[in-house]
Design a protein around this motif. Sequence first.
Motif, PDB file in Angstrom:
ATOM      1  N   THR A  99      11.305  10.567  -3.211  1.00 28.27           N
ATOM      2  CA  THR A  99      10.960   9.340  -3.920  1.00 28.27           C
ATOM      3  C   THR A  99      11.537   9.338  -5.322  1.00 28.27           C
ATOM      4  O   THR A  99      11.528  10.377  -6.007  1.00 28.27           O
ATOM      5  CB  THR A  99       9.433   9.155  -3.993  1.00 28.27           C
ATOM      6  OG1 THR A  99       9.138   8.032  -4.814  1.00 28.27           O
ATOM      7  CG2 THR A  99       8.746  10.384  -4.553  1.00 28.27           C
ATOM      8  N   TYR A 107       0.846  -1.195   0.000  1.00 28.15           N
ATOM      9  CA  TYR A 107       0.000   0.000   0.000  1.00 28.15           C
ATOM     10  C   TYR A 107       0.882   1.245   0.000  1.00 28.15           C
ATOM     11  O   TYR A 107       1.766   1.401   0.849  1.00 28.15           O
ATOM     12  CB  TYR A 107      -0.907  -0.027   1.237  1.00 28.15           C
ATOM     13  CG  TYR A 107      -1.899   1.106   1.340  1.00 28.15           C
ATOM     14  CD1 TYR A 107      -2.794   1.388   0.319  1.00 28.15           C
ATOM     15  CD2 TYR A 107      -1.953   1.892   2.494  1.00 28.15           C
ATOM     16  CE1 TYR A 107      -3.715   2.413   0.430  1.00 28.15           C
ATOM     17  CE2 TYR A 107      -2.878   2.916   2.616  1.00 28.15           C
ATOM     18  CZ  TYR A 107      -3.754   3.174   1.590  1.00 28.15           C
ATOM     19  OH  TYR A 107      -4.668   4.198   1.711  1.00 28.15           O
ATOM     20  N   LYS A 108       0.668   2.133  -0.955  1.00 31.75           N
ATOM     21  CA  LYS A 108       1.557   3.275  -1.126  1.00 31.75           C
ATOM     22  C   LYS A 108       1.295   4.405  -0.134  1.00 31.75           C
ATOM     23  O   LYS A 108       2.211   5.144   0.228  1.00 31.75           O
ATOM     24  CB  LYS A 108       1.456   3.808  -2.560  1.00 31.75           C
ATOM     25  CG  LYS A 108       1.995   2.831  -3.603  1.00 31.75           C
ATOM     26  CD  LYS A 108       1.957   3.427  -4.993  1.00 31.75           C
ATOM     27  CE  LYS A 108       2.541   2.462  -6.011  1.00 31.75           C
ATOM     28  NZ  LYS A 108       2.537   3.025  -7.392  1.00 31.75           N
ATOM     29  N   LYS A 109       0.034   4.558   0.305  1.00 30.08           N
ATOM     30  CA  LYS A 109      -0.291   5.659   1.215  1.00 30.08           C
ATOM     31  C   LYS A 109      -0.061   5.216   2.659  1.00 30.08           C
ATOM     32  O   LYS A 109      -0.992   5.044   3.455  1.00 30.08           O
ATOM     33  CB  LYS A 109      -1.732   6.108   1.004  1.00 30.08           C
ATOM     34  CG  LYS A 109      -1.983   6.677  -0.389  1.00 30.08           C
ATOM     35  CD  LYS A 109      -3.418   7.147  -0.554  1.00 30.08           C
ATOM     36  CE  LYS A 109      -3.654   7.732  -1.933  1.00 30.08           C
ATOM     37  NZ  LYS A 109      -5.060   8.189  -2.124  1.00 30.08           N
ATOM     38  N   ARG A 110       1.231   5.028   2.998  1.00 31.81           N
ATOM     39  CA  ARG A 110       1.572   4.476   4.310  1.00 31.81           C
ATOM     40  C   ARG A 110       1.278   5.436   5.452  1.00 31.81           C
ATOM     41  O   ARG A 110       1.218   5.019   6.597  1.00 31.81           O
ATOM     42  CB  ARG A 110       3.039   4.046   4.312  1.00 31.81           C
ATOM     43  CG  ARG A 110       3.313   2.927   3.329  1.00 31.81           C
ATOM     44  CD  ARG A 110       4.746   2.481   3.316  1.00 31.81           C
ATOM     45  NE  ARG A 110       4.932   1.464   2.294  1.00 31.81           N
ATOM     46  CZ  ARG A 110       5.241   1.731   1.030  1.00 31.81           C
ATOM     47  NH1 ARG A 110       5.391   2.986   0.636  1.00 31.81           N
ATOM     48  NH2 ARG A 110       5.376   0.762   0.152  1.00 31.81           N
ATOM     49  N   SER A 141      10.233   7.839  -7.714  1.00 32.97           N
ATOM     50  CA  SER A 141       9.115   7.769  -8.664  1.00 32.97           C
ATOM     51  C   SER A 141       8.730   9.120  -9.236  1.00 32.97           C
ATOM     52  O   SER A 141       7.946   9.193 -10.195  1.00 32.97           O
ATOM     53  CB  SER A 141       7.897   7.132  -7.998  1.00 32.97           C
ATOM     54  OG  SER A 141       7.430   7.916  -6.926  1.00 32.97           O
TER      55      SER A 141
END
Length: 302
Positions: free
Chosen positions: A292, A234-237, A294
């Motif tokens: 990041t 899950y990216k929205k940590r 990304s």
Amino acid sequence: MKNTPIYVEISIDSDIEEVWKATQEPHLHEQWDLRFSSISYLPRVDDQPQEFTYCTNIGFGMKVEGWGRSVGEFHSEDGSRTSSLHFGTEQAISIIREGKGYWKYQPQPESVLFLTQYDYQVNFGRLGSWFDRLIFRPMIGWATALSFDVLKRWIEKGENPASQFIRFFSYWLMTILFSGIWIFHGLGPKIYAMHPAEISMMRDAFPMDLSTAKDMLISMGILEVSLGLCWILYKKRKNLFRLQVLLFPLFILELFIANPSYMIHPFSPLTFQLSLWVLSLIGLWISHDVPTASSCKRRRTG
């Protein structure tokens, strides 16, 4: 199979002079570029390329030292600039033997498009080529992209690169830690071992027969393993940190209501849950605006 050169591109809201300075002056460059621990210019000889040495600490007291030279700069009529580099090392421990690349600075209406492309030859023959293709090349490409994002944030927001890297690595250490904790406690004591202490705490908190307690324990184990996997997938940590800030006090309250004697057991659940709660608070605090890789474009178009 021919390797694809490493390509990284990012847009920085600044003027070209500031980006040029932060990337061309060694004492500034070494602060934001994760690939180098230090960069030093050598005395320049007239009509000769600027030469420099670099050092990269790779851990356990080991380091790779190499050489480089600025083989040319080009300032075009549209205001863009290009800086070409030739680099390498004589150290046998280095996967990189020798390489070439360039940095390009392309002015945009309110920003600068900063990009790099480079490639290199490797040591260790076929084994080195295999290691480079599967592990090292993706890793150094990622490190380049992360460093570019750190540079962008430094120029745009004024945050020191060192503090950005501390926040980045702390964030990911916590991510790995919480993932490991949830997966271990779900699989080990609950699903695999069905530890008597876990069953006892379950029955103290919610009166039930032994069979139901075991079924509930397995269900809780599955939920904990799922939460551990969420920390990786899950990216929205930041939302997971928020969830844990709420959950751990509830766990402590549940234990106290079930059986206050648990609070004074050796390796007390109280201190364990409190420690995780404090780490969750710290994680929630540092998880804002983490650098990041990304944010960079990694493939050339056109």
